[in-house]
Design a protein around this motif. Sequence first.
Motif, mmCIF file in Angstrom:
data_model
loop_
_atom_site.group_PDB
_atom_site.id
_atom_site.type_symbol
_atom_site.label_atom_id
_atom_site.label_comp_id
_atom_site.label_asym_id
_atom_site.label_seq_id
_atom_site.Cartn_x
_atom_site.Cartn_y
_atom_site.Cartn_z
ATOM 1 N N UNK A 1 16.621 -0.286 -8.589
ATOM 2 C CA UNK A 1 17.512 -1.297 -7.815
ATOM 3 C C UNK A 1 18.655 -0.569 -7.083
ATOM 4 N N UNK A 2 18.929 0.167 -6.404
ATOM 5 C CA UNK A 2 19.700 0.946 -5.616
ATOM 6 C C UNK A 2 20.083 -0.108 -4.784
ATOM 7 N N UNK B 1 9.697 2.961 -1.541
ATOM 8 C CA UNK B 1 10.631 3.580 -2.821
ATOM 9 C C UNK B 1 11.304 5.150 -2.537
ATOM 10 N N UNK B 2 12.320 4.578 -3.124
ATOM 11 C CA UNK B 2 13.128 5.461 -3.230
ATOM 12 C C UNK B 2 13.100 6.551 -4.321
ATOM 13 N N UNK B 3 13.322 8.626 -4.337
ATOM 14 C CA UNK B 3 12.772 8.591 -5.974
ATOM 15 C C UNK B 3 13.374 10.313 -5.508
ATOM 16 N N UNK C 1 -2.199 2.085 4.546
ATOM 17 C CA UNK C 1 -1.578 2.107 5.429
ATOM 18 C C UNK C 1 -0.306 3.198 6.146
ATOM 19 N N UNK C 2 0.945 2.872 5.082
ATOM 20 C CA UNK C 2 2.206 3.053 4.915
ATOM 21 C C UNK C 2 2.377 4.738 4.442
ATOM 22 N N UNK C 3 1.602 4.509 3.239
ATOM 23 C CA UNK C 3 1.708 5.761 2.777
ATOM 24 C C UNK C 3 0.649 6.842 4.039
ATOM 25 N N UNK D 1 3.917 8.165 -8.609
ATOM 26 C CA UNK D 1 5.100 7.578 -8.578
ATOM 27 C C UNK D 1 5.870 5.877 -8.057
ATOM 28 N N UNK D 2 5.566 6.729 -6.305
ATOM 29 C CA UNK D 2 5.573 5.056 -5.080
ATOM 30 C C UNK D 2 4.988 4.404 -5.508
ATOM 31 N N UNK D 3 3.677 4.965 -5.935
ATOM 32 C CA UNK D 3 2.689 3.597 -6.190
ATOM 33 C C UNK D 3 3.036 2.671 -7.723
ATOM 34 N N UNK D 4 4.064 2.808 -7.741
ATOM 35 C CA UNK D 4 4.281 1.454 -9.063
ATOM 36 C C UNK D 4 5.329 1.068 -8.767
ATOM 37 N N UNK D 5 5.792 1.350 -8.105
ATOM 38 C CA UNK D 5 6.928 0.279 -7.479
ATOM 39 C C UNK D 5 6.232 -0.778 -6.584
#
Length: 147
Positions: A146-147, A84-86, A12-14, A74-78
């Motif tokens: 980790x920011x 997620x931030x990237x 839902x968030x994605x 990649x977000x789905x690995x957080x």
Amino acid sequence: MSETPSDDDIDSALAASLDEHGLFEWLDLDIEAAEPGRIVFSLPFDEKFANLASGTVHGGVTATIIDTASGFALRLTFDDPAAARLTTTDLNVRYVRPARDDLRVEASVVRAGGTMGYTESTVTTVHEGERKTVATGGTSYRLFRHD
């Protein structure tokens, strides 16, 4: 102790991210499948994406959906994909054939480390009655875990 988001919450968030972001809304991307490290988007063909002379999907649109799908994979690995931030550090696109129909992009994570992530993607379309590859791509991303 924080609660880990459920798969439905993540989906839902994605989906909300796609609906709320101007570029993604303009593209009209739909999530077909999502799991840790893998996502599949579909993009309906629209004349606004076409090259003037040929009527085929513009290569910039293809590159954009590779970049977008890679970032979402990649977000789905957080732990919390929606937060997620990237950022993209490299994008490579290899064009195989023109597309005159809907596109489907599948992005898979090759490696997601602490600070860098890498993906491979394939974009397909129906061509002469068969699903065929339009482009392939690879990305690298700076991950901010980790920011």
